[in-house]
Structures are given as structure tokens and as C-alpha cells.
Write an enzyme that holds these catalytic residues in place. Structure first.
Site, PDB file in Angstrom:
ATOM      1  CG  HIS A 207      -2.612   0.298   1.051  1.00 48.13           C
ATOM      2  ND1 HIS A 207      -2.509   1.724   0.621  1.00 48.13           N
ATOM      3  CD2 HIS A 207      -2.939  -0.081   1.471  1.00 48.13           C
ATOM      4  CE1 HIS A 207      -3.909   1.483   0.419  1.00 48.13           C
ATOM      5  NE2 HIS A 207      -4.200   1.141   1.015  1.00 48.13           N
ATOM      6  CB  SER A 260       1.503   9.303 -10.550  1.00 48.23           C
ATOM      7  OG  SER A 260       2.992   7.905 -10.379  1.00 48.23           O
ATOM      8  CD  GLU A 281      -7.194   3.860 -12.464  1.00 46.89           C
ATOM      9  OE1 GLU A 281      -6.332   5.001 -12.461  1.00 46.89           O
ATOM     10  OE2 GLU A 281      -7.073   3.438 -10.725  1.00 46.89           O
ATOM     11  CB  CYS A 315      -7.729   8.578 -11.437  1.00 52.39           C
ATOM     12  SG  CYS A 315      -9.087   7.347 -10.835  1.00 52.39           S
TER      13      CYS A 315
END
Length: 507
Positions: A207, A260, A281, A315
Site C-alpha cells: 500500500h 501516477s 490504472e 483519477c
């Protein structure tokens, strides 16, 4: 940086913290103030330096916990446990696997308040939004529990000449590395982990460093469920160098990353060189086309709601509102009305940390310097309740944004609405596609057929909505084109990403 810039939550026992070797050291002085950066220190006779991760509350600037990176030997033991668990798990019948993982839904609902409180401390999410996020995770588990087994059923094919049967079977790959971001600390983990486990894989979660507490809570919730082999889902406290080492490990067969563009390119490149499956993603600069015949009230509400949720740190948020010239002034007025109605602590909160605020302030000022106009907000607006520390950035509306300006060309990861003028419908489509990203997009028009045609045929994006803002849902594939990533999460596509699509022919 591949690592994302986290926390221990209520209800976690000392035993659960020790599980998996999470070397946690409490910060004795609860009011100690330290920079949000991390430090490295040499531990004992280890040959490499290990990173220390202080967990800072973005609202108070208080460091409330601190984690120390796991040693390489500890990481090796975790991978070995995951590999052994996979060998046991992959032989469990599909429907039994799906039912066992499905128990996570009620466990998530029971822990929703704990997760929400922890997210608020780790990355500033308003508690009401945090709880809604966890309930959405539970709904995802329910959806896959209902449909997952059918997605994994063999697909019968026309037998080859001379053969009795030809079919395709979907077999798990093995241990999958999951690199997840801080902006939706539970949802991102669940939407990758649940279908991947149901498909028969093991998952190692790395994470974001400011969300190691959420990682621990996820491991406690999922990893200890009855029916799952011990070690099937574990979290790693590691920094970038060890991320690469884990991906290089022979027992790790794939990687999923949400983050990112730079991180995605680095991980996808690494995985490609290793010939390992990667699903990434990444960011977006989602265009929302506001056509001349749009319902402007609906369009303004969708843009403001979609842009301010999670303080704009989404996003697939509406980054560019591309408006036909004839309705631009009216649309701006309606957007400003709705921004003024939003409440701090409910509709938006602080950003993830001080540096995020500094970055967004510079991006907004750079866009203004290039000729855009500030309609509301900006870096000089103080927090409404004075309690957001150094991480608050007010909801901001820029207009007359054009190609070549930062707010048009790149992604501002915060509560900034960029309004772009289009001469007409065709020009709006050209502006929408004038981006290296292709995550989501939306079209607003009272002619739903026309809007649907534009969404289907014209917009170069992975997800397009008509007359509402883009959002993720367990039932629909989520992902983009171009620099927005590779692969899909959610839906039938998501559960099959980390499977071996194996051809079987019987003579």
C-alpha cells in the site's frame, strides 16, 4: 516515485500488528511535529538501509504512528507463505473459493466506522465519505459473490476436427503483487484483491506509505477469514527498491498498480522485461463536453459533484469542462452557485499532505500566468474552520483554459475545475481528445442519441458517461487508453485479468 505518500486503526490488536512482521513503533510524543518525508537508518547488521515511514495526519500535522520497513529476509518469508497458500488455494473448487471470499462483505460492513476513522487520519478523507467507500467495497464483494463463479466457468468451443471436445479454462497465475494508492485506501485494495483471490491467486499488498494502517486493517479483515489458507493475502511494508525485488521474484507472477503515470510506466516496463502480466490504472484528464443543448443545471451539478468528491483526488474526475461558447457564461454561473453550496468536512476536506497543496498551488498559478482566469478559490483562500493545517486547498474554478496550459495538458490532482471554451460541437470533440490521457469522459446534451454517438464513436477513453459524471462500479470494467493505463478492473474483465486462459483439446 513508485511508492505513494500513512496509521494504525481502532480495533487492531497487538497480535494483528505483529502478524506479517509489521515492525511498528509508536511515537511516544503524540504532538511531535516532523516533516512528512521518510528517513532511512541502518538496523543491526543488515547490509542495506531500511526506510522509516512516519504517519502524519494532514489535518493536524500530528505524527501519530511510525512504521519501519520489513527486512529482505522477512519479505522472503512472506512470499514463501503466499506461494504455499496459493498451491493449496488453487485446488479449491471455484464456487467454494468464491463463497469463502464472499464472507468479506459483512466483515467490511462491521468495520466501516474503523476504516473511516483511519482514512481521515491517514489522508484526510471526510468520515462520511470514508464510510461510504467501505460500504461500496462490501457491495463489490456481494456482486462478485453472486457472479464470480459464472465468469470463471469453462468456455466451450467448437471441437477441432477429429477431437471430441475443445474448450477454454481460466486457471490462476500464482502470487500477484498489488501496489495501491492512498486516495481510496480501501476501495482500490478491494476492487483488485477480491476478484483476484476468487480467481484462485494469492495477493501481496504494497500500500501507499501513508496508508500502512489501512493495509493492516485489510489484512486483518481478509487474511484471517475462515476457509482461506494462511498467507493468501498479506501486506508488505517496503520501499521502492524492495518493490522491484518482489516483482523480480520467481514466485510472483504478475502485478497490479494504481497510481501516477510515472509509477505505471516504471512498473509496466519492469514487468514487461520480466514477461509478467501487468494491469496499471493511471491518471486522467477527463473531458466533459457541455454541448449547446445541454441541461446546464444537470451538467453543472455533475461537474461540481464529480470534481470535489475526495477533495478532487480522483483519477476519473472531470478535469476539463469543455463548453460550447454559446452557453459558457451561463454554465460558469451555475458552477459557481454549486461550488458555493459545498461544505468543508462533508463534500471535501484537506488534501493528503502539505506537498500536495504546494504542487496544486503552483499548477493553478502557472495556468493563470498562461492566461486563464480565476473565478473562485485559489491558493490564498483559508480553510473554513481553520483546522486543515497546511494541507487545505479551496475548491477552485478556472476559465479560459486552453491547450498549452498546465490545467489542460496535465492532471491537477485536487479540487480544481478547468473550463475550456469550444467553438462548436466538433471543436469540443477535438479538444477532448487533445490529451495524452484517455481514462474517462462525459457528454451532456438533451439529445441523448447524439450524446451516445459521440461517447461511443468519438471520445478516445476507456469509460464514457452521458449526462452524468464518471464513476466506478463493480459490474463495469474500469480502465483507460493511452497514458491512462493497461488492462481493466471490475466486471467480468477484472476477474479474468490474472488468469491463464488455457486451451484444452481432447481427442
Amino acid at each position: 516515485s513508485i511508492a505513494f505518500q500513512g496509521a494504525i486503526g481502532p480495533g487492531l490488536s497487538g497480535a494483528s500488528l505483529a502478524h506479517g512482521g509489521m515492525a511498528l513503533r509508536s511515537v511516544m510524543s503524540s504532538g511531535a511535529l516532523r516533516p512528512p518525508g521518510w528517513t532511512t537508518r541502518r538496523l543491526g547488521l543488515l547490509a542495506r538501509e531500511l526506510t522509516t515511514f512516519p504517519q502524519m495526519n494532514p489535518k493536524t500535522s500530528e505524527i501519530f504512528e511510525e512504521y519501519t520497513e520489513m527486512s529482505p529476509d522477512e519479505v522472503e518469508r512472506i512470499i514463501s507463505r503466499a506461494s504455499a497458500a496459493f498451491e493449496e488455494w488453487r485446488r479449491v473448487p471455484v464456487r467454494e473459493r468464491v463463497a469463502a471470499v464472499g464472507l468479506a462483505a459483512d466483515r467490511a460492513r462491521a468495520k466501516a466506522d474503523d476504516f473511516a476513522e483511519l482514512m481521515c487520519k491517514e489522508m484526510g478523507k471526510p468520515p462520511c465519505q470514508g464510510k461510504a467507500e467501505v460500504l461500496k467495497c462490501a457491495n463489490l464483494v456481494d456482486w462478485y459473490t453472486k457472479h464470480g463463479a459464472s465468469f470463471l466457468e469453462d468456455t466451450e468451443c467448437t471441437p477441432l476436427p477429429g477431437f471430441k471436445r475443445s474448450y477454454v479454462t481460466y486457471q490462476p497465475l500464482g502470487v500477484i503483487l498489488s501496489i495501491m494508492p492512498w486516495n481510496f485506501p480501501a476501495w482500490q485494495v478491494f476492487r483488485m484483491t477480491i476478484p483476484t483471490l476468487m480467481a484462485g491467486n494469492a495477493v501481496l499488498l504494497k500500500h501507499a506509505p501513508n496508508c500502512f494502517g489501512t493495509a493492516a486493517l485489510c489484512e486483518e479483515l481478509v487474511g484471517s477469514m475462515p476457509g482461506l489458507p494462511q498467507g493468501l493475502f498479506q501486506s508488505l511494508i517496503i520501499d521502492v527498491p524492495q518493490v522491484h525485488k518482489v516483482l523480480e521474484h520467481d514466485e510472483v507472477r504478475g502485478v497490479a498498480l494504481t497510481g501516477s503515470e510515472g509509477a505505471g510506466r516504471a512498473i509496466a516496463s519492469k514487468a514487461g522485461g520480466l514477461l509478467k502480466k501487468a494491469v496499471v490504472e493511471l491518471g486522467g484528464s477527463d473531458p466533459y463536453l457541455i454541448l449547446a443543448d445541454a441541461d446546464l443545471d444537470r451538467a453543472a451539478e455533475a461537474v461540481v459533484a464529480g470534481r470535489l468528491v475526495n477533495s478532487g483526488q480522483v483519477c476519473c474526475a472531470p478535469k476539463r469542462a469543455i463548453v460550447e461558447r454559446s452557453v459558457k457564461a451561463a454554465f460558469e454561473e451555475k458552477v459557481l452557485e454549486r461550488v458555493a453550496q459545498r461544505c468543508y468536512g462533508i463534500d471535501f476536506g484537506p488534501l493528503v499532505h502539505k506537498k500536495a497543496r504546494q504542487d496544486i498551488a503552483k499548477q493553478v498559478l502557472d495556468t493563470q500566468a498562461a492566461g486563464a482566469k480565476l473565478l473562485v478559490g485559489g491558493p490564498d483562500v483559508p480553510c473554513p474552520d481553520g483546522e486543515a493545517g497546511d494541507a487545505f486547498f479551496a475548491p477552485t474554478v478556472l476559465t479560459d483554459v486552453k491547450p498549452g496550459m498546465f490545467a489542460f495538458d496535465s492532471e491537477i490532482f485536487g479540487p480544481v475545475i478547468a473550463i475550456v471554451e469550444a467553438e462548436d460541437e466538433r471543436h469540443a470533440i477535438e479538444l477532448a481528445n487533445h490529451s495524452r490521457f484517455g481514462l474517462g469522459g462525459a457528454v451532456f446534451s438533451q439529445d441523448a442519441t447524439k450524446a451516445e454517438t459521440i461517447a461511443v464513436k468519438e471520445l478516445d477513453a476507456g469509460m464514457c458517461f452521458v449526462n452524468d459524471f464518471v464513476r466506478s462500479d463493480p459490474s463495469l470494467p474500469f480502465g483507460g487508453t493511452k497514458a491512462s493505463g493497461l488492462g481493466r478492473e471490475c466486471g467480468a474483465f477484472g476477474i479474468l485479468e490474472f488468469t491463464n486462459v488455457k486451451t484444452i483439446c481432447i481427442k
